[in-house]
Design an enzyme around this catalytic site. Structure first.
Site, PDB file in Angstrom:
ATOM      1  N   ASP A 388     143.189  50.342  40.670  1.00 39.03           N
ATOM      2  CA  ASP A 388     144.432  50.346  39.909  1.00 39.03           C
ATOM      3  C   ASP A 388     144.955  51.780  39.724  1.00 39.03           C
ATOM      4  O   ASP A 388     144.295  52.607  39.100  1.00 39.03           O
ATOM      5  CB  ASP A 388     144.134  49.672  38.557  1.00 39.03           C
ATOM      6  CG  ASP A 388     145.374  49.343  37.767  1.00 39.03           C
ATOM      7  OD1 ASP A 388     146.470  49.799  38.145  1.00 39.03           O
ATOM      8  OD2 ASP A 388     145.240  48.647  36.756  1.00 39.03           O
ATOM      9  N   ASP A 451     152.761  43.851  35.517  1.00 38.21           N
ATOM     10  CA  ASP A 451     151.845  42.870  34.923  1.00 38.21           C
ATOM     11  C   ASP A 451     152.572  41.599  34.493  1.00 38.21           C
ATOM     12  O   ASP A 451     153.658  41.648  33.924  1.00 38.21           O
ATOM     13  CB  ASP A 451     151.159  43.462  33.685  1.00 38.21           C
ATOM     14  CG  ASP A 451     150.157  44.533  34.078  1.00 38.21           C
ATOM     15  OD1 ASP A 451     150.182  44.969  35.242  1.00 38.21           O
ATOM     16  OD2 ASP A 451     149.372  44.928  33.209  1.00 38.21           O
TER      17      ASP A 451
HETATM   18  C1  GLA Z   1     147.080  47.480  34.656  1.00 44.97           C
HETATM   19  C2  GLA Z   1     146.940  46.337  35.638  1.00 44.97           C
HETATM   20  C3  GLA Z   1     146.396  45.115  34.915  1.00 44.97           C
HETATM   21  C4  GLA Z   1     145.052  45.442  34.290  1.00 44.97           C
HETATM   22  C5  GLA Z   1     145.177  46.659  33.376  1.00 44.97           C
HETATM   23  C6  GLA Z   1     143.826  47.151  32.900  1.00 44.97           C
HETATM   24  O1  GLA Z   1     148.019  47.213  33.684  1.00 44.97           O
HETATM   25  O2  GLA Z   1     148.160  46.059  36.249  1.00 44.97           O
HETATM   26  O3  GLA Z   1     146.265  44.027  35.813  1.00 44.97           O
HETATM   27  O4  GLA Z   1     144.118  45.688  35.298  1.00 44.97           O
HETATM   28  O5  GLA Z   1     145.824  47.737  34.037  1.00 44.97           O
HETATM   29  O6  GLA Z   1     143.906  48.257  32.065  1.00 44.97           O
END
Ligand code: GLA
Length: 651
Positions: A388, A451
């Site tokens: 990520d 998200d």
């Molecule tokens: C980002 C990602 C999420 C999750 C969070 C974890 O927002 O897009 O899917 O993994 O980080 O902190």
């Protein structure tokens, strides 16, 4: 900090109290308020802090997050709606929004663009004669990051009528027929792995246990156990035809499965599993992950091909050992044991990191430790990595393609040099059109969006915009529109049932199936209810998701508010989703279900308008698993509001 309590609202409403009755917004049923992130809070900001805008605190009101909307039934008995509005100070200068008040589809009031730090604005709106009132917070045109929006001291002045929130239809109804007691093979007829690396595959078969398994054609190095788990190491590349047979008291079934042993031949169909983020957020623990694994077996999900148990952010320590090795925090006392237990059930385990120095949750990332971390994952027995972007760079800045790719290439090399197959999940929210190059940096899947959260606004804006990425998928490389938001979710220890209606959940799973999106369950697996389970165990719907031909899905706008998504399947038939999206949210009034009592619409569709050859097709309803007969050029269905009819058409 000044505090505003009851004096101002009393003044604001003083001129009316003799005429009618005052009802406070914060005292209404906020389950009917949609938010683009988290959930609305009475008398608190969306993060749970005291409502504060431009240095002034307010005793009551509602904290929400764009895009947010709520429909209120006034029955034509309203007089005025009054509220102050602004961005909560908790964002520390970030976020832009616009507040709107609508009445019977018309805009009655809008705040104009508001930035963090702006003093609260006053909405004082005449609502006489209005039947349905809509409260809306838009994202200000720049995505909804940090849009913590407050309705401060909002009140309705009413003439002898208590306003009520319009709730969407919420009674769950199960369409998936129960599975037979006799053995039934589910899942695709294809699996794979690299030569000379550990192979693990639990053959997905539903039916009553105990069940006995035998297999013919297993290459040297592999065995099958009593639960139908095939494991071992194959040294020679090849395409092996396995014939697996399952027998129980109710019958016997066999299936031919092709095992492709070839370098990096993983995720030949989209990964299916569970991820901790949408339920536990940073409060994930080793026990909670282990429980998810157990539930995957006990609730029978593994019998449908659900196999990954993935830990998201929140497992890492905040300091490395002196030799630079990554360590778990105290919530994960023994990662190797966790992996071993999950493997014992024939399931696989995933982990999470960032190419930056810190993850999004502020834990240790892998920057400058890529090789060391990949080796540690392999040592623990990890099968999947979500990587990520987070602190690696800014999300609002434009980088060159090389810059976007560099950190992912680095980890790709480290992973592929490990002595295990590790599925590589890129997470950088779609920057630089990642779907066009995700495979070049070794991605088995790549997130195409920001998200997701459990609201129709979030689901529909993500789900119905994925046609852009559709042409790029292929076996081993999948577009990822983010994880599932069915069941009990919450991004923390406090969980709530998804705020999607049952029809919206059917839309969710159907769209993800048609797009061949990776399916990662995001809820607490130990609390799976029958409805959620039925959504996740429809073998015919899952077969669309796992189709080995990996043909791109096509989006067709049928008419205002209706879309068709259609794709060709490996057996020459077509999977077709007919969706009643309702509003497309191009205009503020489109955010509201003004006509949601008018719940279903008849559609009559000419097969040629779907790009299919003229002729008759036999039609099957995949959710209900029933044949609807032969279409005479036209397909006639009734589609629920925000819902779907998912069909299979055979020429
Ligand atoms: C980002 C990602 C999420 C999750 C969070 C974890 O927002 O897009 O899917 O993994 O980080 O902190």
């Amino acid at each position: 900090m000044r505090k505003v309590g009851l004096i101002l609202p009393v003044l604001l409403l003083a001129s009316y109290v003799l005429l009618g009755q005052v009802y406070r917004l914060d005292e209404m049923d906020l389950r009917g308020m949609e938010t683009g992130w988290s959930s609305p809070k009475a008398n608190k900001s969306v993060d749970g802090n005291p409502l504060t805008v431009a240095g002034i605190s307010y005793e009551y009101g509602v904290g929400t997050h764009s895009v947010s909307h709520m429909l209120v039934n006034l029955n034509g008995k309203g007089l005025r709606f009054e509220s102050l509005v602004g961005i909560d100070d908790e964002t520390q200068g970030k976020g832009t929004v616009e507040f709107l008040v609508l009445g019977d589809r018309r805009i009655l009031w809008r705040s104009g663009l508001m930035k963090a730090g702006d003093p609260a604005k006053e909405a004082d709106v005449d609502i006489t004669g209005i039947k349905l009132l809509g409260l809306l917070v838009l994202d200000g045109g720049d995505q909804n990051y940090w849009d913590h929006a407050d309705w401060l001291m909002g009140s309705f002045l009413m003439e002898s009528y208590k306003p009520s929130v319009v709730m969407s239809q919420r009674q769950p109804y199960i369409l998936t027929p129960p599975a037979p007691l006799s053995p039934r093979f589910n899942g695709p007829s294809l699996t794979g792995g690299s030569p000379k690396k550990p192979f693990l595959y639990r053959v997905p078969v539903s039916g009553k246990r105990p069940m006995a398994f035998t297999v013919k054609g297993l290459p040297k190095g592999l065995t099958i156990d009593k639960d139908g788990v095939i494991r071992g190491i194959v040294s020679k590349e090849g395409k092996y035809k396995l014939v697996v047979t399952a027998t129980n008291d109710h019958g016997k079934a066999s299936k031919e499965i092709t095992l492709v042993v070839k370098k990096d031949a993983i995720s030949l169909t989209p990964p299916m599993g569970w991820n901790s983020w949408n339920c536990w957020g940073l409060e994930v623990t080793q026990q909670r992950v282990a429980d998810a694994g157990r539930a995957m077996i006990e609730k029978g999900l593994a019998d449908y091909g659900w196999s990954y148990i993935n830990i998201d952010d929140g497992w890492e320590a905040d300091k490395r050992l002196t030799d630079g090795s990554i360590v778990c925090n105290e919530k994960f006392p023994d990662m190797s044991k966790l992996a071993k237990d999950i493997h014992a059930d024939g399931l696989k385990i995933g982990i999470y990191s960032s190419p930056g120095s810190l993850t999004c949750g502020g834990f240790l990332g892998s920057l400058d430790h890529e090789k060391q971390d990949a080796e540690m994952y392999a040592y623990w027995g990890i099968d999947y990595l979500k990587y990520d972007w987070c602190s690696y760079g800014e999300t609002s800045k434009k980088y060159t393609l090389e810059e976007y790719q560099a950190p992912y290439k680095k980890m790709e090399k480290a992973l592929r040099e490990c002595n295990r197959d590790i599925v590589y999940s890129l997470c950088q929210y779609g920057m630089g059109n990642v779907w066009e190059w995700g495979d070049k940096v070794g991605g088995n899947l790549w997130r195409t969006t920001g998200d997701i959260t459990d609201s129709w606004a979030s689901l529909s804006s993500i789900g119905f915009s994925q046609d852009k990425a559709a042409p790029y998928l292929k076996p081993g490389h999948w577009n990822d529109p983010d994880m599932l938001i069915v069941g009990n979710v919450g991004w923390s220890s406090s969980l709530h049932p998804t705020r999607l209606t049952p029809d919206e959940q059917y839309t969710h799973i159907s769209l993800w199936a048609l797009q061949q999106a990776p399916l990662l369950i995001g809820c607490d697996m130990t609390q799976l209810d029958d409805f959620t389970l039925s959504l996740l165990t429809n073998d015919e719907v899952l077969a669309v998701n796992q189709d080995i031909a990996a043909q791109p899905v096509k989006r067709i706008i049928l008419q205002q508010g209706f879309e068709a998504w259609i794709k060709k399947l490996a057996d020459g038939s077509w999977a077709l989703g007919l969706f009643y999206v309702g509003s497309t949210a191009d205009a503020p009034e489109d955010y509201f279900a003004w006509d949601q009592n008018d719940k279903a619409r008849e559609l009559s569709i000419d097969v040629q308008s779907l790009g299919l050859k003229k002729g008759d097709y036999s039609v099957r309803d995949l959710w209900r698993q029933t044949d609807l007969g032969v279409s005479k050029e036209k397909i006639n269905v009734k589609v629920p509001y925000h819902g779907v009819v998912l069909l299979k058409l055979k020429p």
